[in-house]
Scaffold this motif. Structure first.
Motif, PDB file in Angstrom:
ATOM      1  N   ALA A  66       0.798  -1.283   0.073  1.00  0.00           N
ATOM      2  CA  ALA A  66       0.088  -0.213   0.061  1.00  0.00           C
ATOM      3  C   ALA A  66       0.853   1.376   0.084  1.00  0.00           C
ATOM      4  CB  ALA A  66      -0.796  -0.022   1.224  1.00  0.00           C
ATOM      5  N   LEU A  67       1.980   1.287   0.893  1.00  0.00           N
ATOM      6  CA  LEU A  67       2.674   2.600   0.828  1.00  0.00           C
ATOM      7  C   LEU A  67       3.605   2.706  -0.618  1.00  0.00           C
ATOM      8  CD1 LEU A  67       4.562   4.571   2.377  1.00  0.00           C
ATOM      9  CD2 LEU A  67       5.876   2.786   3.239  1.00  0.00           C
ATOM     10  N   PHE A  68       3.990   1.511  -1.221  1.00  0.00           N
ATOM     11  CA  PHE A  68       4.627   1.784  -2.446  1.00  0.00           C
ATOM     12  C   PHE A  68       3.472   2.413  -3.648  1.00  0.00           C
ATOM     13  CE2 PHE A  68       7.654  -1.987  -1.149  1.00  0.00           C
ATOM     14  CZ  PHE A  68       8.437  -0.847  -0.413  1.00  0.00           C
ATOM     15  N   VAL A  69       2.348   1.751  -3.545  1.00  0.00           N
ATOM     16  CA  VAL A  69       1.367   2.202  -4.264  1.00  0.00           C
ATOM     17  C   VAL A  69       1.100   3.797  -4.134  1.00  0.00           C
ATOM     18  CG1 VAL A  69      -1.187   2.124  -5.003  1.00  0.00           C
ATOM     19  CG2 VAL A  69       0.234  -0.040  -4.742  1.00  0.00           C
ATOM     20  N   LEU A  88       2.109   4.194   9.719  1.00  0.00           N
ATOM     21  CA  LEU A  88       3.041   3.762  10.815  1.00  0.00           C
ATOM     22  C   LEU A  88       3.964   3.283   9.911  1.00  0.00           C
ATOM     23  CD1 LEU A  88       0.844   1.691  13.257  1.00  0.00           C
ATOM     24  CD2 LEU A  88       2.168   3.717  13.690  1.00  0.00           C
ATOM     25  N   LEU A  89       4.151   2.506   8.755  1.00  0.00           N
ATOM     26  CA  LEU A  89       5.040   1.919   7.986  1.00  0.00           C
ATOM     27  C   LEU A  89       6.029   3.188   7.415  1.00  0.00           C
ATOM     28  CD1 LEU A  89       3.769  -0.890   6.192  1.00  0.00           C
ATOM     29  CD2 LEU A  89       5.676  -0.923   7.917  1.00  0.00           C
ATOM     30  N   GLU A  90       5.432   4.169   6.753  1.00  0.00           N
ATOM     31  CA  GLU A  90       6.118   5.248   6.371  1.00  0.00           C
ATOM     32  C   GLU A  90       6.814   6.176   7.271  1.00  0.00           C
ATOM     33  OE1 GLU A  90       5.159   9.240   3.352  1.00  0.00           O
ATOM     34  OE2 GLU A  90       3.527   8.024   4.210  1.00  0.00           O
ATOM     35  N   LYS A  91       6.495   6.126   8.893  1.00  0.00           N
ATOM     36  CA  LYS A  91       7.253   6.943   9.655  1.00  0.00           C
ATOM     37  C   LYS A  91       8.345   6.197  10.112  1.00  0.00           C
ATOM     38  CE  LYS A  91       6.327   8.774  14.294  1.00  0.00           C
ATOM     39  NZ  LYS A  91       5.207   8.825  15.221  1.00  0.00           N
ATOM     40  N   ASN A  92       8.171   4.732  10.257  1.00  0.00           N
ATOM     41  CA  ASN A  92       9.080   3.859  11.178  1.00  0.00           C
ATOM     42  C   ASN A  92       9.902   3.134  10.307  1.00  0.00           C
ATOM     43  OD1 ASN A  92       8.081   4.829  13.775  1.00  0.00           O
ATOM     44  ND2 ASN A  92       6.301   3.792  13.299  1.00  0.00           N
ATOM     45  N   ILE A  93       9.632   2.881   8.857  1.00  0.00           N
ATOM     46  CA  ILE A  93      10.446   2.116   8.024  1.00  0.00           C
ATOM     47  C   ILE A  93      11.278   2.929   7.176  1.00  0.00           C
ATOM     48  CG2 ILE A  93      10.299   0.259   6.168  1.00  0.00           C
ATOM     49  CD1 ILE A  93       9.601  -0.888   9.166  1.00  0.00           C
TER      50      ILE A  93
END
Length: 450
Positions: free
Chosen positions: A28-31, A210-215
């Motif tokens: 979802a983040l990459f999309v 959360l992934l965008e912030k922490n990964i």
């Protein structure tokens, strides 16, 4: 022309570590970042692929080294990745868990495709004890590259700092973490996982944020970029070259929903594919050359299926006239006399029966009190073809003498992945082939079965 794209497999030490959550979140983040994401799933799972497809807007493809040869798996991966910006493969179970030791495992798929692994580790209630665990996964098969580690269920920023120190000591890249989050907990469902929370946008947006912030997702893409293999030309046989068959496929959201995208592509090369919903009261065309009844949960929709008499009667007529039918698991249930939901044994009167098509005279039990999962790979030979597939269901043939004598003899002996005999029957009636086994037909001529 050689293309370089980010491509990796998401694995974990064990089931329940969070690889499905991380896989869907990264997709979802990459999309969201404007990338065309091609999703894949290791193993025969039909459920995770549905949610990959929903997130990516592209069909998710199964990669399974028991059901298909290594060459075929590599061909599938290259073909469906050919126009993608990034390819993400979600592993299954633990990284090295296969049908025979690590044969058929996520690790085997990663090695076969030559792609790196992103390891998702559940760090709840552990800190430096992660060191020997990670060391084992990094060094057990050194030819498989671990591109980095993502920690899940991290309790606090201090907890994450301790985990990051583990990665520094082991000289493996720490890509980030997901904090403990009640909203991300996924409960078990009927078969597979319950994504009811993330069917809306709230939970998925939370996860993506959360992934965008922490990964460090940019570092992840950078460390996993490598040449994409070129897709090979599809093998062409006589049946495929004709491309004139008229094919009807049962399909809906639940009762007939277990479909491999690859199978649909094969059918489209064979001819014209038309979808129909057996819960709708409409007849199928009697000019159909192949009727495909895939698996799903027909036992949950038996009343709707029973009520659609035009569909039932037209399928019965088609079969009696010699029409070709492939019925897998739920499709076989649909062709049975019917489903009994409450009784465990079937009386002479077949009490509590919801009647279905009645092509086969036996009844199916869906008694929840005695429900037991039947699960595993299957293989058998028929009509000169070596067939492979898998089986997973909670329903069973109704017990009781009256019903058992209605079950026809099997046309093939079925074996599990290790070559042990199993009692799963395969039925043939006229030009109908039916079984609890979901067949994989990526490397067979499906029309040669009849």
């Amino acid at each position: 022309m050689e293309r370089n794209i980010p491509q990796f497999l998401i694995a974990a030490p064990a089931s329940g570590s969070g690889k499905t959550t991380v896989s869907r979140g990264l997709m979802a983040l990459f999309v969201k970042k404007g990338l065309k994401v091609q999703p894949f799933k290791c193993g025969p799972d039909y459920i995770d692929t549905k949610y990959h497809t929903a997130v990516c807007g592209r069909p998710s493809i199964n990669l399974d080294t028991f059901m298909a040869s290594g060459g075929h798996v590599s061909e599938l991966y290259a073909r469906y990745s050919s126009d993608a910006d990034v390819s993400v493969v979600e592993g299954m179970m633990g990284m090295f868990d296969g049908y025979d030791r690590d044969r058929g495992s996520s690790a085997e798929v990663a090695q076969l495709l030559g792609i790196p692994v992103v390891l998702v580790v559940d760090a709840k209630s552990a800190a430096y004890s992660m060191a020997p665990l990670l060391s084992g996964f990094i060094n057990f098969r050194p030819e498989i590259r671990i591109a980095g580690v993502i920690f899940n269920r991290v309790g606090s920023p201090r907890h994450y700092e301790m985990l990051r120190e583990v990665c520094e000591d082991l000289k493996v890249t720490c890509l980030g973490y997901l904090p403990k989050q009640t909203e991300l907990i996924q409960e078990s469902r009927y078969l597979g996982l319950d994504f009811s929370l993330s069917r809306g946008t709230d939970a998925l947006d939370l996860l993506t944020g959360l992934l965008e912030k922490n990964i460090d997702w940019q570092l992840l893409l950078q460390r996993t970029t490598l040449p994409l293999p070129e897709a090979q030309e599809m093998r062409q046989d006589t049946a495929i070259k004709t491309g004139k068959l008229r094919i009807s496929v049962a399909r809906n959201q639940d009762s007939f929903s277990f479909l491999y995208e690859e199978h649909l592509d094969i059918l489209r090369r064979l001819g014209t594919v038309s979808f129909f919903n057996p819960e709708h009261n409409r007849p199928i065309s009697q000019k159909t050359d192949l009727l495909y009844l895939p698996g799903g949960y027909p036992e949950r929709h038996s009343v709707a299926l029973h009520s659609a008499r035009k569909a039932v009667d037209s399928i019965h007529k088609y079969i009696e006239a010699g029409g070709k039918v492939l019925a897998e698991c739920g499709g076989m249930i649909y062709l049975s006399r019917g489903i009994v939901h409450d009784a465990f044994t079937c009386t002479r009167q077949f009490d509590g029966l919801t009647e279905l098509t009645g092509v086969f005279p036996f009844c199916i039990s869906n008694n929840k009190r005695f429900r037991k999962l039947t699960l595993g790979y299957r293989r058998f030979d028929y009509n000169g073809q070596h067939l492979r597939g898998h089986e997973f269901h909670y329903t069973t043939f109704m017990e009781g003498e009256e019903n058992m004598k209605c079950i026809p003899p099997s046309i093939a002996q079925v074996y599990d992945a290790k070559g042990q005999t199993v009692t799963t029957p395969v039925f043939r009636y006229k030009n109908v082939i039916a079984s609890y086994t979901h067949l994989y037909w990526g490397e067979i001529d499906v029309m040669a079965l009849f």
